[in-house]
Design a protein around this motif. Structure first.
Motif, PDB file in Angstrom:
ATOM      1  N   SER A   1      32.960  45.728   1.588  1.00 31.80           N
ATOM      2  CA  SER A   1      33.006  44.529   0.760  1.00 31.80           C
ATOM      3  C   SER A   1      32.554  43.295   1.526  1.00 31.80           C
ATOM      4  O   SER A   1      32.854  43.142   2.713  1.00 31.80           O
ATOM      5  CB  SER A   1      34.430  44.311   0.251  1.00 31.80           C
ATOM      6  N   LYS A   2      31.834  42.398   0.830  1.00 36.22           N
ATOM      7  CA  LYS A   2      31.471  41.109   1.413  1.00 36.22           C
ATOM      8  C   LYS A   2      32.377  39.999   0.892  1.00 36.22           C
ATOM      9  O   LYS A   2      32.179  38.825   1.192  1.00 36.22           O
ATOM     10  CB  LYS A   2      30.002  40.794   1.088  1.00 36.22           C
ATOM     11  N   HIS A   3      33.332  40.394   0.058  1.00 33.24           N
ATOM     12  CA  HIS A   3      34.258  39.417  -0.508  1.00 33.24           C
ATOM     13  C   HIS A   3      35.272  39.020   0.552  1.00 33.24           C
ATOM     14  O   HIS A   3      35.766  39.856   1.295  1.00 33.24           O
ATOM     15  CB  HIS A   3      34.964  40.031  -1.722  1.00 33.24           C
ATOM     16  N   MET A   4      35.596  37.726   0.631  1.00 29.50           N
ATOM     17  CA  MET A   4      36.446  37.238   1.706  1.00 29.50           C
ATOM     18  C   MET A   4      37.875  36.932   1.263  1.00 29.50           C
ATOM     19  O   MET A   4      38.675  36.420   2.039  1.00 29.50           O
ATOM     20  CB  MET A   4      35.807  35.997   2.339  1.00 29.50           C
ATOM     21  N   GLY A   5      38.202  37.209   0.009  1.00 25.76           N
ATOM     22  CA  GLY A   5      39.598  37.065  -0.414  1.00 25.76           C
ATOM     23  C   GLY A   5      40.454  38.064   0.354  1.00 25.76           C
ATOM     24  O   GLY A   5      39.956  39.062   0.873  1.00 25.76           O
ATOM     25  N   GLU A   6      41.765  37.822   0.430  1.00 20.85           N
ATOM     26  CA  GLU A   6      42.662  38.700   1.176  1.00 20.85           C
ATOM     27  C   GLU A   6      42.655  40.124   0.594  1.00 20.85           C
ATOM     28  O   GLU A   6      42.575  40.294  -0.615  1.00 20.85           O
ATOM     29  CB  GLU A   6      44.111  38.178   1.125  1.00 20.85           C
TER      30      GLU A   6
ATOM     31  N   ASN B   1      50.159  42.159  -8.816  1.00 15.95           N
ATOM     32  CA  ASN B   1      48.769  41.747  -8.603  1.00 15.95           C
ATOM     33  C   ASN B   1      48.296  40.757  -9.665  1.00 15.95           C
ATOM     34  O   ASN B   1      47.154  40.308  -9.628  1.00 15.95           O
ATOM     35  CB  ASN B   1      47.838  42.971  -8.686  1.00 15.95           C
TER      36      ASN B   1
ATOM     37  N   ARG C   1      47.895  40.729   1.648  1.00 14.43           N
ATOM     38  CA  ARG C   1      48.775  40.012   0.715  1.00 14.43           C
ATOM     39  C   ARG C   1      50.228  40.477   0.862  1.00 14.43           C
ATOM     40  O   ARG C   1      51.166  39.672   0.839  1.00 14.43           O
ATOM     41  CB  ARG C   1      48.299  40.213  -0.728  1.00 14.43           C
TER      42      ARG C   1
ATOM     43  N   HIS D   1      48.919  49.878  -8.619  1.00 15.19           N
ATOM     44  CA  HIS D   1      47.445  49.810  -8.500  1.00 15.19           C
ATOM     45  C   HIS D   1      47.041  49.537  -7.050  1.00 15.19           C
ATOM     46  O   HIS D   1      46.081  48.792  -6.811  1.00 15.19           O
ATOM     47  CB  HIS D   1      46.846  48.695  -9.372  1.00 15.19           C
TER      48      HIS D   1
ATOM     49  N   LEU E   1      45.332  49.288  -3.649  1.00 14.94           N
ATOM     50  CA  LEU E   1      43.914  49.476  -3.361  1.00 14.94           C
ATOM     51  C   LEU E   1      43.728  49.392  -1.851  1.00 14.94           C
ATOM     52  O   LEU E   1      44.091  48.399  -1.235  1.00 14.94           O
ATOM     53  CB  LEU E   1      43.165  48.327  -4.055  1.00 14.94           C
TER      54      LEU E   1
ATOM     55  N   ARG F   1      44.611  43.742  -0.259  1.00 18.20           N
ATOM     56  CA  ARG F   1      45.949  43.967  -0.789  1.00 18.20           C
ATOM     57  C   ARG F   1      46.958  44.063   0.349  1.00 18.20           C
ATOM     58  O   ARG F   1      48.061  43.532   0.282  1.00 18.20           O
ATOM     59  CB  ARG F   1      45.953  45.246  -1.632  1.00 18.20           C
TER      60      ARG F   1
END
Lengths: 241, 241
Positions: free
Chosen positions: A169-174, A138, A179, A161, A163, A176
């Motif tokens: 969440s409002k976060h738009m990153g991929e 990570n 990924r 770790h 997750l 885990r």
């Protein structure tokens, strides 16, 4: 006759509201037992090696073990050769792997584990480098190691770790999971065992057991991920080479 | 005379509850304006290049621009040479950078931007590769590029999808801020501009302005991070080489 190896691969050094290595201290004592008097510590994943070694020493002494830090010796390869047991701590996985290569330790650690059967414990980044490669770390690539291939003490990769997706969440990153699935879009990629914080993997020769409190999620290329509860027998993963 | 370059570096392709490139579509139209008829799209960061190109094409056509995808041409270097404008989309930054090297595009894109002044737009991974290096990507190292050095269109690094620490989290992995500070523990590391989702950086020759709705956090080696509001003049970052 199977492969000789003794590994304790911990997802994370510190669990929420707990002390350093507190959540896995019983497993550490069972793993090293009476056979080990002194552990060789590898602090390369953090910048302040002195402080890191002191923190690890305090903890290991409280559990009844001595601790030498490899950054305090003049010949790291010789220190590995003489060690009774190795513990590689967490931090940045790229920095750790680069230092293992720079100090010529990859081959030597493999030898000690596979030929001499000395116990190896890893936590977080120290768990990542025990696997086939650090492709599923990570961490930020803050330095460039000569390869992403790691110690290969097991024939699969680990994501420490781990997750679960946060549905609020409002976060738009991929996530885990996304990924890891992207990793498996690449050809010839090994299984990835995603260890949640609180989880660890115990490997004794050709036997492997999931230990700890939180379980793990196994990703196989092109398949739906599978959940494993603490106590599960994961020995089949050792023959995926 | 300063450096010639026209860049629109977007933190993220999609904002929470919005459509693809919706939150930055006005900036895209202002940036490409009337001077551009057709954009050359680079879909290398995602596995399914056909689907990705189709998604980008639909969006760009709705904004009045044609779009060619570089994966559909026989000679990618020639496609860059003939392009009026370049857009590199997001996905996995390691996969993207490796493909740029594998296809011999690093030097050619730099030439078109610096010598010919064609507009370059990046989003997420496409923003990462526009900077000095991908040392501050958030992505998993799913492949091993020949170097972490990138296009160097600006003399600093960017962390896209920047996420403020979550004070309620029980997860013990490093926060984004801690990861960037770990990068700056290494010697000779450039500034890192952390762009929150919704933020973007506009660069016109030697002028740079922070655009969008959410602001940015600037990390300088050994210094306390500094907050910048949307509209801030960040031109000073262009002379940090």
């Amino acid at each position: 006759m199977g492969v000789k190896r003794q590994l304790l691969l911990v997802s994370n050094s510190t669990l929420y509201e707990g002390g350093y290595l507190e959540h896995c201290q019983e497993q550490i004592q069972t793993f090293f037992g009476q056979r080990v008097k002194k552990v060789l510590f590898v602090p390369y994943a953090l910048h302040d090696r002195d402080a890191y070694a002191q923190k690890a020493r305090t903890k290991f002494e409280s559990l009844g073990y001595g601790l030498d830090s490899i950054h305090e010796v003049s010949d790291p390869v010789e220190a590995v050769r003489r060690s009774e047991a190795i513990f590689i701590g967490g931090g940045n996985t790229f920095r750790l792997l680069k230092a293992l290569y720079d100090n010529g330790l990859i081959t030597e650690i493999r030898k000690r584990v596979f030929q001499d059967g000395i116990p190896y414990m890893g936590s977080s980044a120290g768990t990542n480098v025990a696997t086939v490669s650090i492709n599923t770390t990570n961490d930020m690539p803050i330095v460039y190691p000569p390869s992403l291939e790691a110690l290969g003490l097991v024939p699969f990769n680990i994501n420490p770790h781990y997750l679960d997706p946060d549905v609020n969440s409002k976060h738009m990153g991929e996530t885990r999971e996304q990924r890891i699935i992207q990793y498996h879009e690449e050809p010839d990629t090994p299984p990835v065992l995603a260890l949640r914080e609180g989880s660890m993997l115990l490997v004794e020769d050709d036997q492997s057991t999931l230990v700890g409190s939180t379980g793990a999620r196994l990703f196989l290329r092109g398949k739906t991920p599978i959940e494993y509860e603490p106590g599960s027998d994961l020995s089949f993963l050792l023959s995926t080479a």
